[in-house]
Design an enzyme around this catalytic site. Structure first.
Site, short mmCIF file in Angstrom:
data_model
loop_
_atom_site.label_atom_id
_atom_site.label_comp_id
_atom_site.label_asym_id
_atom_site.label_seq_id
_atom_site.Cartn_x
_atom_site.Cartn_y
_atom_site.Cartn_z
N LYS A 85 0.87 -1.17 0.00
CA LYS A 85 0.00 0.00 0.00
C LYS A 85 0.91 1.22 0.00
O LYS A 85 1.76 1.37 0.88
CB LYS A 85 -0.88 -0.04 1.25
CG LYS A 85 -1.93 1.02 1.34
CD LYS A 85 -2.79 0.76 2.60
CE LYS A 85 -3.89 1.76 2.77
NZ LYS A 85 -4.67 1.48 3.98
N ASP A 99 -14.85 0.98 10.55
CA ASP A 99 -15.20 1.00 9.13
C ASP A 99 -15.35 -0.42 8.59
O ASP A 99 -14.79 -0.77 7.55
CB ASP A 99 -14.14 1.78 8.33
CG ASP A 99 -14.65 2.20 6.95
OD1 ASP A 99 -15.88 2.19 6.73
OD2 ASP A 99 -13.81 2.52 6.09
#
Length: 196
Positions: free
Chosen positions: A13, A147
């Site tokens: 990432k 989330d």
């Protein structure tokens, strides 16, 4: 910089530090001036009682990334994506997080106008159990993910569900007072009390 050999079982990432700085500056410029009423920002993060340090940290654009890294370093559970290495050269713009690979990707990817065949009961039962075990572990560590949604549930090549993306997660001391008047995450997946 650390010499890290990436295998096919790892994902990377990447974050652009300059882009994070621009985004932080843009948010500062858009912020309304004057006193604000508590609880008026729908997607504001879940907060502990704010301190001077919290407001200083919020001004640092890399603060949230560093918080995510700190949380991931603390975790070690079969149903949470593990962090392998962080590569950050101070002279370069990019920061890289090397994580374990989940080859099958997100558990469910369906657009608004699309239809998908339902999974069989056995897969659903196993994935739901994996999700609950991961969340139970997070809560035992004093971490709230904030989330949980299909895009943040990945499946490995051997059909194990793993929770990913701790970017809006919060870590709390065991005895801390925290209040949940504000929320974060994706509105479509918020509990009904926050969404209404």
């Amino acid at each position: 910089m650390t010499d890290v050999r990436l295998t096919r079982e790892q994902a990377v990432k990447e974050f652009s530090k300059s882009r994070l700085r621009k985004r932080a500056q843009s948010h500062l410029l858009r912020r309304p001036r004057g006193p604000r009423r508590p609880g008026t920002e729908f997607n504001s993060p879940l907060h502990r009682h704010p301190s001077q340090d919290d407001s200083e940290n919020a001004k640092n654009p890399l603060y949230l990334i560093k918080e995510e890294i700190a949380i991931m370093k603390k975790l070690n559970h079969n149903n949470l994506v593990s962090l392998v290495e962080v590569l950050d050269d101070p002279t370069e713009d990019s920061l890289y997080m090397v994580m374990e690979m989940c080859k099958k990707g997100v558990v469910m990817k369906v657009g608004l106008e699309e239809r998908a065949d339902p999974y069989d009961d056995e897969h659903c039962r196993c994935w739901f159990r994996d999700l609950m075990l991961g969340i139970e572990y997070l809560h035992a560590q004093g971490i709230v993910h904030r989330d949980i949604k299909p895009d943040n549930c990945l499946v490995t090549s051997d059909d194990i569900l793993k929770v990913v993306d701790f970017g809006v997660s919060e870590m709390f001391a065991k005895d801390s007072d925290m209040f949940t008047a504000k929320s974060a995450g994706s509105p479509a997946f918020l509990p009904r009390s926050f969404a209404s």
